[in-house]
Design a protein around this motif. Structure first.
Motif, PDB file in Angstrom:
ATOM      1  N   UNK A 136       1.738 -12.893  43.773  1.00  0.00           N
ATOM      2  CA  UNK A 136       2.206 -14.245  44.047  1.00  0.00           C
ATOM      3  C   UNK A 136       2.096 -14.588  45.511  1.00  0.00           C
ATOM      4  N   UNK A 137       2.423 -13.636  46.387  1.00  0.00           N
ATOM      5  CA  UNK A 137       2.323 -13.895  47.826  1.00  0.00           C
ATOM      6  C   UNK A 137       0.860 -14.082  48.249  1.00  0.00           C
ATOM      7  N   UNK A 138      -0.074 -13.307  47.675  1.00  0.00           N
ATOM      8  CA  UNK A 138      -1.501 -13.452  48.008  1.00  0.00           C
ATOM      9  C   UNK A 138      -2.003 -14.834  47.603  1.00  0.00           C
ATOM     10  N   UNK A 139      -1.673 -15.241  46.378  1.00  0.00           N
ATOM     11  CA  UNK A 139      -2.124 -16.549  45.898  1.00  0.00           C
ATOM     12  C   UNK A 139      -1.493 -17.680  46.700  1.00  0.00           C
ATOM     13  N   UNK A 140      -0.234 -17.458  47.110  1.00  0.00           N
ATOM     14  CA  UNK A 140       0.420 -18.496  47.913  1.00  0.00           C
ATOM     15  C   UNK A 140      -0.261 -18.631  49.274  1.00  0.00           C
ATOM     16  N   UNK A 141      -0.664 -17.523  49.878  1.00  0.00           N
ATOM     17  CA  UNK A 141      -1.349 -17.585  51.176  1.00  0.00           C
ATOM     18  C   UNK A 141      -2.730 -18.233  51.038  1.00  0.00           C
ATOM     19  N   UNK A 142      -3.441 -17.909  49.972  1.00  0.00           N
ATOM     20  CA  UNK A 142      -4.770 -18.494  49.768  1.00  0.00           C
ATOM     21  C   UNK A 142      -4.685 -19.980  49.410  1.00  0.00           C
ATOM     22  N   UNK A 143      -3.517 -20.405  48.911  1.00  0.00           N
ATOM     23  CA  UNK A 143      -3.371 -21.827  48.577  1.00  0.00           C
ATOM     24  C   UNK A 143      -3.368 -22.696  49.838  1.00  0.00           C
ATOM     25  N   UNK A 144      -3.127 -22.067  50.994  1.00  0.00           N
ATOM     26  CA  UNK A 144      -3.149 -22.826  52.256  1.00  0.00           C
ATOM     27  C   UNK A 144      -4.547 -22.911  52.868  1.00  0.00           C
ATOM     28  N   UNK A 145      -5.579 -22.406  52.168  1.00  0.00           N
ATOM     29  CA  UNK A 145      -6.956 -22.408  52.681  1.00  0.00           C
ATOM     30  C   UNK A 145      -7.661 -23.729  52.412  1.00  0.00           C
ATOM     31  N   UNK A 146      -6.960 -24.718  51.866  1.00  0.00           N
ATOM     32  CA  UNK A 146      -7.492 -26.061  51.587  1.00  0.00           C
ATOM     33  C   UNK A 146      -8.729 -25.999  50.701  1.00  0.00           C
ATOM     34  N   UNK A 147      -8.643 -25.082  49.705  1.00  0.00           N
ATOM     35  CA  UNK A 147      -9.690 -24.947  48.678  1.00  0.00           C
ATOM     36  C   UNK A 147     -11.058 -24.574  49.252  1.00  0.00           C
ATOM     37  N   UNK A 148     -11.073 -24.107  50.508  1.00  0.00           N
ATOM     38  CA  UNK A 148     -12.324 -23.688  51.161  1.00  0.00           C
ATOM     39  C   UNK A 148     -13.363 -24.828  51.199  1.00  0.00           C
ATOM     40  N   UNK A 149     -12.914 -26.054  51.203  1.00  0.00           N
ATOM     41  CA  UNK A 149     -13.834 -27.210  51.243  1.00  0.00           C
ATOM     42  C   UNK A 149     -13.926 -27.745  52.680  1.00  0.00           C
ATOM     43  N   UNK A 150     -15.075 -28.416  52.962  1.00  0.00           N
ATOM     44  CA  UNK A 150     -15.290 -29.045  54.269  1.00  0.00           C
ATOM     45  C   UNK A 150     -15.055 -28.062  55.419  1.00  0.00           C
ATOM     46  N   UNK A 151     -15.725 -26.940  55.328  1.00  0.00           N
ATOM     47  CA  UNK A 151     -15.562 -25.935  56.379  1.00  0.00           C
ATOM     48  C   UNK A 151     -16.144 -26.385  57.713  1.00  0.00           C
ATOM     49  N   UNK A 152     -16.948 -27.485  57.693  1.00  0.00           N
ATOM     50  CA  UNK A 152     -17.445 -27.988  58.972  1.00  0.00           C
ATOM     51  C   UNK A 152     -16.338 -28.632  59.782  1.00  0.00           C
ATOM     52  N   UNK A 153     -15.219 -28.945  59.135  1.00  0.00           N
ATOM     53  CA  UNK A 153     -14.031 -29.440  59.832  1.00  0.00           C
ATOM     54  C   UNK A 153     -13.306 -28.237  60.426  1.00  0.00           C
ATOM     55  N   UNK A 154     -13.083 -28.290  61.713  1.00  0.00           N
ATOM     56  CA  UNK A 154     -12.505 -27.132  62.406  1.00  0.00           C
ATOM     57  C   UNK A 154     -11.121 -26.774  61.861  1.00  0.00           C
ATOM     58  N   UNK A 155     -10.316 -27.763  61.565  1.00  0.00           N
ATOM     59  CA  UNK A 155      -8.969 -27.498  61.054  1.00  0.00           C
ATOM     60  C   UNK A 155      -9.030 -26.790  59.704  1.00  0.00           C
ATOM     61  N   UNK A 156      -9.926 -27.272  58.857  1.00  0.00           N
ATOM     62  CA  UNK A 156     -10.055 -26.639  57.539  1.00  0.00           C
ATOM     63  C   UNK A 156     -10.520 -25.196  57.683  1.00  0.00           C
ATOM     64  N   UNK A 157     -11.472 -24.984  58.581  1.00  0.00           N
ATOM     65  CA  UNK A 157     -11.983 -23.626  58.770  1.00  0.00           C
ATOM     66  C   UNK A 157     -10.871 -22.703  59.305  1.00  0.00           C
TER      67      UNK A 157
END
Length: 789
Positions: free
Chosen positions: A608-629
């Motif tokens: 649950x903790x792993x999935x919760x941390x990965x949920x903050x990765x913004x779905x790995x979309x728009x990685x060209x945006x520095x904040x998302x990356x």
């Protein structure tokens, strides 16, 4: 009178005239017969003879009739006299008789009243005399005589009050006077008792510490008695209390003080020693404190101290024959010792059992024979108290308890085992020891099942040496095949298992009853562990991964030993347990399940903790945006940090295979989530693909580094290289990285008409979706998509 009665009965009560008439009639008939013509001379002659015979009979009868007539006249006279007498009785005597009876009844009632009045006056006189003699005896301090006079006056007053119809006003005054004098007597006796038996108690009555008990003293004063009474100088006071029926109350208070400040402290404090001192007119009982050799006094020492106390009291106080109240003369043979014994013995014996005999019960069966001394000492102690008349009867609860040592030993042993086990279960889990396949419970070597009785040993078949066939398989199992793998368990669990083995070992040398109790106590140990540990340590087991892992190992360690524990002792226990009931195998599945459930619950928390941390990765979309990356990179770093931290806390704790499976499962969770989210993207630019590849490369490079099951780093490389074995999605993840960097032809080549490595990890739909997200819609993409099927 009888003659008259006979004549009257015979004559049918005929009077004189009737008799004469009949005789005349008969004579005339005779004359007619004589003159009759038809008869002749012969008939006349016969008639004459008849007539002569009748005359003769008449002449003979006439004197009798005359005498009868005289008797009749006498009877008539007698009857007239009787009538006169009857009339006189009825008229005069009956009246006088009624008067006499009335006078007699009145005189009788008067006599009864006078007798009753006389008895009442006598009782009043006895009451008065008793009160006067009571006052005289009280002034002379002859307490027993004074008390007896009061009881005499009381019995006289009760008799007066029981007279119905004589409710005298004076009785109320006499009752009041008797009550006043009784209370006066009790006051004087109380004053004398306080002077004779003096308690010197510590300032704080509630304090029961050793320091305060040492300050307690009992003084028995010697006062010359003016009465000739056998016994100590306090005898007259105590006997007077007994006569008045108040001794029980006074003695109860004395008994409670004796228990609280003398007897119970002697039982509770081994350092306390009683001392007696005799002065000119006072006998003193006090205490002194010595350094004790043991934490608990032996029963023999306690019995000697208490015997000393009772000998002191018996000599100066208890040896007093009691005078009972006047109406209760049945108990005259009772002594003060018996009365005091009835009051305090039950509480004293309970205290001796709970604070003395219980502590003396052996904790090892080898010491049971030494307990015979305690039984003998208890018998001698009770015999001494019976000689002092403190006890009566044959067997008391104290002696019964001492004699039933085998049962108490078993109960105490089982109780100690359970208490020790529970203390181990509630101790800290994180204090661990390392278990290796070579580890074993530290126990003395057990004897062979048939040692000492060769008839029990199974006989080997008698085969000739040259006929023996070697059936052993050339391929042998390792000696560690059925051993527990290397791991860490709580030191308390190791001690718990040693306790179980030691208890069963002691059961082998115990009586049948004790053996059965000890065996089931060991079963209770494990049942208690099953119930207590998950509840007592619940919060820590949920929060701390290391403790969850240790608890998992503990349960597996216990289950491992339970498999063979019963078998090891099966033929060494009592015959009752040798029929297959001496087993622990039934508990093995429960302990395995207990350990697995706890560890799996911790795994779910970590997932649950792993999935919760990965949920903050913004779905790995728009990685060209520095904040998302940055957000995605941070999530990846947090997951790796979490896995590294788990790797460290589980390092050298879990068995290597369990460690690798657990870490592989968690790493696989992270990779699966990353693959799922990237595969779901609809548009991935070239820059996005590069950055996603960079993130995935971080996972691939640093992911295996979390596998550190052993403290030595150089030994962990083997397990880090075997990551694909433990991480199911490892190859899928690597194929995803290839797709992110490959061109359309390379992807088609990797697919290889559904036979390539890419086809083994992804479905055609997933590959097409990734191609559409990575590449623009061109003829080449359409051609590539057509080949993915």
């Amino acid at each position: 009178g009888s003659l008259v009665a006979a004549v009257l009965a015979h004559s049918g009560r005929l009077d004189k005239e009737d008799l004469g008439t009949r005789i005349g009639r008969l004579s005339r008939r005779v004359e007619e017969l004589k003159a009759g013509p038809g008869a002749g001379w012969g008939a006349a002659g016969r008639a004459g003879e008849v007539c002569n015979m009748i005359n003769n009979k008449y002449n003979e009868f006439l004197p009798s009739m005359q005498s009868a007539e005289e008797l009749v006249s006498q009877v008539e006279g007698l009857c007239s006299n009787i009538d006169l007498l009857k009339a006189g009785i009825e008229n005069e005597v009956q009246r006088d008789l009624n008067v006499a009876v009335a006078e007699f009844t009145e005189l009788k009632q008067q006599l009864e009243r006078d007798t009753l009045v006389l008895s009442i006056l006598k009782k009043l006189q006895e009451f008065d005399i008793a009160i006067k003699e009571y006052n005289t005896a009280l002034l002379e301090k002859k307490y027993v005589a004074a008390a007896q006079q009061l009881e005499t006056a009381r019995s006289s007053l009760k008799l007066l009050e029981s007279r119905k119809g004589f409710e005298l006003k004076i009785l109320k005054a006499l009752s009041t006077e008797l009550t006043v004098q009784t209370q006066n007597m009790l006051y004087h006796l109380g004053e004398e008792w306080q002077k004779l038996a003096v308690w010197k108690l510590p300032p704080s009555k509630e304090s029961s510490s050793l320091e305060s008990v040492v300050l307690s003293e009992l003084h028995l004063h010697m006062v010359p008695s003016k009465e000739k009474i056998a016994g100590p100088p306090v005898a007259s006071v105590l006997q007077a209390f007994a006569v008045l029926g108040e001794l029980h109350t006074k003695l109860k208070i004395f008994g409670q003080l004796l228990l609280k400040y003398i007897l119970k402290p002697l039982i509770s404090y081994p350092s306390l020693q009683p001392c007696t001192e005799e002065q000119s007119n006072v006998f003193i009982l006090r205490f002194k404190s010595e350094e004790p050799s043991l934490d608990h006094s032996s029963p023999m020492e306690v019995f000697d101290k208490i015997k000393l106390i009772f000998e002191f009291l018996h000599k100066y106080l208890l040896n007093v024959p009691l005078e009972q109240p006047v109406e209760d003369k049945k108990g005259c043979g009772v002594t003060l010792a018996e009365l005091l014994g009835d009051m305090i013995w039950e509480e004293l014996s309970d205290c001796l059992i709970q604070n003395c005999l219980v502590n003396s019960i052996p904790t090892n069966s080898s010491k049971l024979e030494q307990y015979i001394e305690v039984i003998k000492s208890t018998e001698e102690f009770e015999k001494a108290l019976k000689n002092m008349q403190f006890l009566k009867g044959d067997t008391t609860d104290l002696l019964k308890y001492a004699r039933n040592v085998n049962s108490h030993f078993a109960n105490k042993k089982c109780q100690d085992v359970i208490v020790t086990a529970r203390n181990l279960m509630t101790s800290e889990i994180h204090d661990t020891v390392k278990i290796t396949p070579d580890s074993c419970v530290a126990l003395p070597r057990l004897l062979d099942p048939g040692a000492g009785d060769r008839s029990k040993m199974p006989k080997a078949p008698e085969l000739l040496h040259n006929d023996m066939v070697n059936l052993e398989n050339k391929t042998k199992l390792s000696q560690y095949t059925f051993s527990l793998p290397t791991c860490r368990i709580s030191s308390s669990v190791e001690k718990l298992m040693e306790l179980a083995y030691q208890t069963l070992l002691e059961a082998t040398s115990s009586t049948d009853q004790c053996c059965i109790q000890l065996f089931y106590s060991v079963r209770n140990i494990f049942q208690l562990f099953y119930d207590v540990v998950p509840t007592y340590h619940k919060e820590n087991l949920q929060k701390l991964p290391q403790l969850a892992a240790i608890h998992h190992n503990n349960c597996m360690y216990i289950a491992h030993h339970l498999l063979t524990l019963g078998h090891q002792f099966r033929y060494r226990l009592t015959n009752i347990l040798c029929d297959g009931t001496a087993t622990f195998v039934d508990m093995v599945p429960g302990f395995r399940r207990l350990g697995m459930e706890c560890f799996l619950a911790q795994m779910r928390v970590q997932k649950g903790e792993i999935l919760e941390r990965l949920s903050s990765a913004r779905n790995f979309s728009n990685m060209d945006d520095e904040e998302n990356y940055c957000a995605a990179n941070k999530a990846i770093r947090q997951v790796l940090h979490q896995l590294k931290r788990l790797g460290k806390v589980w390092q050298d704790v879990l068995p290597v295979n369990v460690y690798c499976k657990a870490m592989g499962t968690l790493l696989n969770t992270a990779l699966t989530e990353i693959v799922t989210r990237i595969a779901a993207l609809e548009d991935i630019s070239a820059e996005d693909a590069d950055r996603l590849y960079s993130l995935c490369r971080t996972m691939v490079e640093e992911g295996p580094q979390v596998f550190t099951p052993l403290p030595e780093d150089d030994k962990n490389k083997k397990y880090q290289e075997e990551v694909p074995v433990y991480v199911q999605k490892w190859m899928t993840f690597k194929e995803l990285m290839i797709i992110l960097q490959a061109n359309l032809q390379e992807i088609v080549d990797q697919w290889a008409d559904g036979k390539g490595p890419l086809a083994a990890e992804f479905s055609a739909a997933e590959v097409k979706s990734l191609i559409r997200a990575l590449f623009q819609n061109t003829e080449r993409r359409a051609a590539a998509l057509a080949k993915i099927k």
